[in-house]
Design an enzyme around this catalytic site. Structure first.
Site, mmCIF file in Angstrom:
data_model
loop_
_atom_site.group_PDB
_atom_site.id
_atom_site.type_symbol
_atom_site.label_atom_id
_atom_site.label_comp_id
_atom_site.label_asym_id
_atom_site.label_seq_id
_atom_site.Cartn_x
_atom_site.Cartn_y
_atom_site.Cartn_z
ATOM 1 N N ARG A 105 0.656 -1.381 0.119
ATOM 2 C CA ARG A 105 0.120 0.021 -0.104
ATOM 3 C C ARG A 105 0.781 1.457 -0.224
ATOM 4 O O ARG A 105 1.554 0.894 0.245
ATOM 5 C CB ARG A 105 -1.080 0.135 1.318
ATOM 6 C CG ARG A 105 -0.525 0.022 2.739
ATOM 7 C CD ARG A 105 -1.257 0.302 3.710
ATOM 8 N NE ARG A 105 -0.448 0.361 5.422
ATOM 9 C CZ ARG A 105 -0.405 1.306 6.068
ATOM 10 N NH1 ARG A 105 -0.890 2.930 4.997
ATOM 11 N NH2 ARG A 105 -0.086 1.490 6.987
ATOM 12 N N ASN B 59 5.376 6.657 -2.726
ATOM 13 C CA ASN B 59 6.527 6.206 -3.448
ATOM 14 C C ASN B 59 8.456 5.797 -2.767
ATOM 15 O O ASN B 59 8.964 4.956 -3.369
ATOM 16 C CB ASN B 59 7.387 6.758 -5.012
ATOM 17 C CG ASN B 59 5.729 7.682 -5.672
ATOM 18 O OD1 ASN B 59 4.950 6.840 -5.945
ATOM 19 N ND2 ASN B 59 6.304 9.042 -6.012
ATOM 20 N N ARG B 60 7.881 5.234 -1.873
ATOM 21 C CA ARG B 60 8.652 4.428 -0.478
ATOM 22 C C ARG B 60 9.920 5.652 -0.652
ATOM 23 O O ARG B 60 10.958 4.938 -0.029
ATOM 24 C CB ARG B 60 9.305 3.283 -1.163
ATOM 25 C CG ARG B 60 7.984 2.376 -1.297
ATOM 26 C CD ARG B 60 7.413 2.440 -0.370
ATOM 27 N NE ARG B 60 6.922 0.831 -0.583
ATOM 28 C CZ ARG B 60 5.549 0.860 0.028
ATOM 29 N NH1 ARG B 60 4.690 1.868 -0.345
ATOM 30 N NH2 ARG B 60 4.663 -0.696 0.296
ATOM 31 N N LEU B 61 8.919 7.092 -0.798
ATOM 32 C CA LEU B 61 10.254 7.880 -0.190
ATOM 33 C C LEU B 61 9.918 8.268 1.346
ATOM 34 O O LEU B 61 9.218 9.625 1.314
ATOM 35 C CB LEU B 61 10.488 9.085 -1.377
ATOM 36 C CG LEU B 61 10.917 8.699 -3.079
ATOM 37 C CD1 LEU B 61 10.752 9.974 -3.782
ATOM 38 C CD2 LEU B 61 12.064 8.421 -2.269
#
Length: 211
Positions: free
Chosen positions: A8, A189-191
């Site tokens: 997610r 975006n996993r940043l």
């Protein structure tokens, strides 16, 4: 089960240096307050990690019972697996995970036993049955059966006749004095945002880490 497709995105909030407070304990207090205000179940639960007698790291969930500028307090059996590990190596870590807020906090610190008075006060503030359970359980030791534990519990409860048991000398608190905090806020975006406080002398140095 196909686990590799479970994911997610995180879009709830951000974390910048402008959001931080100079004192990491005060910032932790802010996040804890927000977790409690959001009604998160088990918001005070934390993973306690130690290095075991066999050299392997071990983690388990314990409950945070107090925190202030000195450190973070939890209670346990000093003769348990975690107690024995701490006696050998007091360098431990605490990990809070609040998935509903898309947040984590990691704390590295040095554990020391709390004063006896603090252990006594907290022990006798617990429900009577919890006190009895702590008194009869040789935590982390092998037992022959569940019936064995329940029989010991019932026997002591009958003997006490509604009175509190004495606090076992091997049961009490630990204060974890922090040397490092990491505050993690999930991002798109996993940043993810990762802000670290590291103690140098009497000061806290703040830096951002790559996700």
């Amino acid at each position: 089960m196909k686990l590799d497709s479970i994911r997610r995105d995180y879009k709830r909030a951000s974390l910048t240096k402008k959001d931080l407070i100079t004192d990491p304990t005060e910032f932790f207090s802010k996040w804890m307050h927000e977790a409690l205000s959001a009604g998160l179940r088990d918001a005070t639960s934390m993973a306690l990690s130690t290095v075991g007698e066999d050299g392997f790291p071990q983690s388990r969930i314990v409950l945070l019972k107090d925190f202030n500028s000195d450190g973070f307090t939890f209670f346990t059996n000093y003769q348990s697996e975690k107690g024995r590990a701490i006696s050998l190596n007091p360098k431990i870590s605490l990990h809070f995970f609040w998935p509903e807020l898309e947040r984590q906090v990691r704390i590295s610190g040095i554990a020391e036993k709390t004063p006896v008075q603090a252990s006594e006060q907290y022990f006798h503030s617990r429900p009577l049955d919890s006190q009895i359970a702590a008194a009869v359980s040789a935590q982390s030791s092998e037992v022959p059966s569940r019936d064995y534990l329940e029989e010991k519990f019932s026997n002591l409860k009958n003997q006490l006749k509604g009175n509190d048991p004495e606090r076992p000398e091997h049961w009490g608190g630990y204060l974890v004095r922090p040397v490092k905090f990491e505050f993690w806020q999930g991002r798109e975006n996993r940043l993810h945002d990762r802000m670290v406080y590291e103690k140098q002398a009497d000061n806290w140095i703040i830096k951002r880490l790559a996700p």
